[in-house]
Scaffold this motif. Structure first.
Motif, PDB file in Angstrom:
ATOM      1  N   GLY A 119      -9.395  15.022   7.141  1.00  0.00           N
ATOM      2  CA  GLY A 119     -10.274  15.343   8.254  1.00  0.00           C
ATOM      3  C   GLY A 119      -9.550  15.848   9.484  1.00  0.00           C
ATOM      4  O   GLY A 119     -10.167  16.188  10.496  1.00  0.00           O
ATOM      5  N   GLU A 120      -8.210  15.938   9.399  1.00  0.00           N
ATOM      6  CA  GLU A 120      -7.388  16.473  10.491  1.00  0.00           C
ATOM      7  C   GLU A 120      -6.667  17.744  10.056  1.00  0.00           C
ATOM      8  O   GLU A 120      -5.803  18.255  10.763  1.00  0.00           O
ATOM      9  CB  GLU A 120      -6.358  15.423  10.932  1.00  0.00           C
ATOM     10  CG  GLU A 120      -6.970  14.145  11.476  1.00  0.00           C
ATOM     11  CD  GLU A 120      -7.499  14.326  12.895  1.00  0.00           C
ATOM     12  OE1 GLU A 120      -7.081  15.308  13.561  1.00  0.00           O
ATOM     13  OE2 GLU A 120      -8.314  13.499  13.330  1.00  0.00           O
ATOM     14  N   GLY A 121      -7.005  18.236   8.857  1.00  0.00           N
ATOM     15  CA  GLY A 121      -6.386  19.455   8.356  1.00  0.00           C
ATOM     16  C   GLY A 121      -5.277  19.240   7.357  1.00  0.00           C
ATOM     17  O   GLY A 121      -4.726  20.209   6.819  1.00  0.00           O
ATOM     18  N   ARG A 122      -4.947  17.984   7.050  1.00  0.00           N
ATOM     19  CA  ARG A 122      -3.875  17.707   6.100  1.00  0.00           C
ATOM     20  C   ARG A 122      -4.445  17.519   4.700  1.00  0.00           C
ATOM     21  O   ARG A 122      -5.484  16.890   4.515  1.00  0.00           O
ATOM     22  CB  ARG A 122      -3.081  16.473   6.518  1.00  0.00           C
ATOM     23  CG  ARG A 122      -1.890  16.174   5.604  1.00  0.00           C
ATOM     24  CD  ARG A 122      -1.007  15.066   6.160  1.00  0.00           C
ATOM     25  NE  ARG A 122       0.046  14.662   5.235  1.00  0.00           N
ATOM     26  CZ  ARG A 122       1.178  15.327   5.050  1.00  0.00           C
ATOM     27  NH1 ARG A 122       1.409  16.438   5.741  1.00  0.00           N
ATOM     28  NH2 ARG A 122       2.092  14.902   4.202  1.00  0.00           N
TER      29      ARG A 122
ATOM     30  N   GLY B 281     -13.596  14.966  12.164  1.00  0.00           N
ATOM     31  CA  GLY B 281     -13.329  15.425  10.813  1.00  0.00           C
ATOM     32  C   GLY B 281     -13.736  14.371   9.800  1.00  0.00           C
ATOM     33  O   GLY B 281     -13.906  13.199  10.143  1.00  0.00           O
ATOM     34  N   LYS B 282     -13.904  14.784   8.564  1.00  0.00           N
ATOM     35  CA  LYS B 282     -14.368  13.872   7.525  1.00  0.00           C
ATOM     36  C   LYS B 282     -13.320  13.737   6.428  1.00  0.00           C
ATOM     37  O   LYS B 282     -12.873  14.735   5.863  1.00  0.00           O
ATOM     38  CB  LYS B 282     -15.672  14.391   6.921  1.00  0.00           C
ATOM     39  CG  LYS B 282     -16.265  13.485   5.861  1.00  0.00           C
ATOM     40  CD  LYS B 282     -17.566  14.061   5.323  1.00  0.00           C
ATOM     41  CE  LYS B 282     -18.173  13.153   4.250  1.00  0.00           C
ATOM     42  NZ  LYS B 282     -19.431  13.741   3.698  1.00  0.00           N
TER      43      LYS B 282
ATOM     44  N   TRP C 227     -11.753  19.807   9.824  1.00  0.00           N
ATOM     45  CA  TRP C 227     -11.067  19.526  11.082  1.00  0.00           C
ATOM     46  C   TRP C 227     -12.066  18.923  12.073  1.00  0.00           C
ATOM     47  O   TRP C 227     -13.273  19.189  11.996  1.00  0.00           O
ATOM     48  CB  TRP C 227     -10.501  20.796  11.699  1.00  0.00           C
ATOM     49  CG  TRP C 227      -9.468  21.485  10.877  1.00  0.00           C
ATOM     50  CD1 TRP C 227      -8.140  21.202  10.820  1.00  0.00           C
ATOM     51  CD2 TRP C 227      -9.679  22.595   9.991  1.00  0.00           C
ATOM     52  NE1 TRP C 227      -7.501  22.061   9.957  1.00  0.00           N
ATOM     53  CE2 TRP C 227      -8.425  22.931   9.430  1.00  0.00           C
ATOM     54  CE3 TRP C 227     -10.797  23.344   9.613  1.00  0.00           C
ATOM     55  CZ2 TRP C 227      -8.256  23.959   8.521  1.00  0.00           C
ATOM     56  CZ3 TRP C 227     -10.640  24.378   8.703  1.00  0.00           C
ATOM     57  CH2 TRP C 227      -9.379  24.683   8.168  1.00  0.00           C
ATOM     58  N   PRO C 228     -11.605  18.150  13.037  1.00  0.00           N
ATOM     59  CA  PRO C 228     -12.513  17.644  14.080  1.00  0.00           C
ATOM     60  C   PRO C 228     -12.903  18.777  15.031  1.00  0.00           C
ATOM     61  O   PRO C 228     -12.146  19.741  15.217  1.00  0.00           O
ATOM     62  CB  PRO C 228     -11.662  16.586  14.797  1.00  0.00           C
ATOM     63  CG  PRO C 228     -10.244  16.975  14.527  1.00  0.00           C
ATOM     64  CD  PRO C 228     -10.227  17.616  13.175  1.00  0.00           C
ATOM     65  N   THR C 229     -14.082  18.690  15.596  1.00  0.00           N
ATOM     66  CA  THR C 229     -14.546  19.667  16.582  1.00  0.00           C
ATOM     67  C   THR C 229     -14.983  18.923  17.839  1.00  0.00           C
ATOM     68  O   THR C 229     -14.955  17.686  17.893  1.00  0.00           O
ATOM     69  CB  THR C 229     -15.732  20.480  16.032  1.00  0.00           C
ATOM     70  OG1 THR C 229     -16.878  19.614  15.921  1.00  0.00           O
ATOM     71  CG2 THR C 229     -15.413  21.072  14.672  1.00  0.00           C
TER      72      THR C 229
END
Length: 290
Positions: free
Chosen positions: A180-183, A258-259, A251-253
């Motif tokens: 959820g953070e792009g990783r 993020g999920k 990603w979080p907005t």
């Protein structure tokens, strides 16, 4: 004293530093590509990109063994991603749908699907021909899975199309975790390497480290794609940071966090074209052959 100083200086002359290659600095930068430095165009022409395509759909599989798979595919969608260091991605709607098996003839492809036994089957090779019934025959090597006859019904499948033969690519499957953070992290049940020249082997952790810094794409069971640059890889684990995703909550907005998602996935790693990688692959093949 002056003579002694001159002697000391001449005796301890610094080792010459290798010069950087001469890039056209008006259009290129000297950047890390994988694990080697190279001149990279800032705004490359369309024909300078090398695209790697992952297409998914429903496959009717007539048979599979150690050297052949006979199948056809009804493509639902697909995605193309450019070679490192570029981060250009063609959205699924921009990718041609190749349900006609004749489009794959004489191309190096990787086919992955879940068989009736519940196992993941992965075949790599070239599509030799297409029969009158529209089924293509993939000739090469089965990387994962077992022998089977005709499957009772169409199954979810993916085809990875190899863009060139002068290099090494990777393929595998396992359980993906998206934080959820792009990783992205893949706990791999199987990873293999292959070339368009039909050399296949399972690499060890040292060999696989050659793929660090290279782009990869994963396709999940829920139907989403994620493209990322590999930061860490061994024979059971792949990790990196995404730069493209079709998944909500990647990603979080400003409006929502993020999920985190954990689900089965397959992975396709683009080619390495560097000479060192070819040498290491040849050594690896020699180790396994011995």
């Amino acid at each position: 004293m002056m003579l002694l100083s001159a002697t000391l200086v001449s005796g301890f002359a610094p080792t010459p530093v290798p010069c950087e290659p001469v890039c056209d600095w008006s259009t290129h930068d000297y950047k890390l590509v994988g694990k080697e430095m190279a001149c990279v165009a800032r705004d490359p022409d369309a024909d300078e990109y090398l695209f790697y395509t992952m297409e998914v759909g429903m496959c009717t599989v007539k048979s599979g063994n150690t050297t052949h798979a006979v199948f056809d595919i009804d493509v639902i969608n697909g995605i193309s991603f450019a070679n490192a260091p570029y981060e250009k991605v063609l959205m699924p709607s921009e990718t041609a749908l190749l349900s006609n098996m004749s489009n794959y003839v004489d191309k190096a492809v990787v086919l992955s699907y879940v068989g009736g036994d519940g196992k993941v089957h992965v075949h790599a090779g070239k599509l030799a021909d297409v029969g009158a019934d529209g089924h293509g025959k993939l000739v090469g090597k089965r990387l994962f899975g077992g022998d089977h006859g005709a499957l009772d019904e169409p199954v979810d499948c993916a085809i990875d199309e190899v863009a060139a033969v002068n290099g090494i690519s990777g393929v595998g499957y396992g359980m993906c975790t998206f934080d959820g953070e792009g990783r992205v992290e893949l706990a791999a049940d199987g990873l293999g390497a292959f070339t368009g020249a039909a050399a296949f082997l399972t690499l060890n952790a040292t060999d696989l480290s050659m793929f660090e810094g290279i782009n990869a794409a994963v396709y999940t069971m829920s139907g989403d794609y994620e493209v990322f640059k590999i930061s860490q890889i061994n024979k059971t684990y792949v990790a990196g940071v995404s730069y493209f995703s079709t998944r909500a909550g990647a990603w979080p907005t400003d409006f929502s966090p993020g999920k985190k998602v954990v689900e089965p996935c397959s992975i396709f790693i683009d080619f390495l074209f560097v000479i060192g990688a070819i040498v290491n692959l040849a050594r690896a093949i020699g180790r396994h052959a011995g």
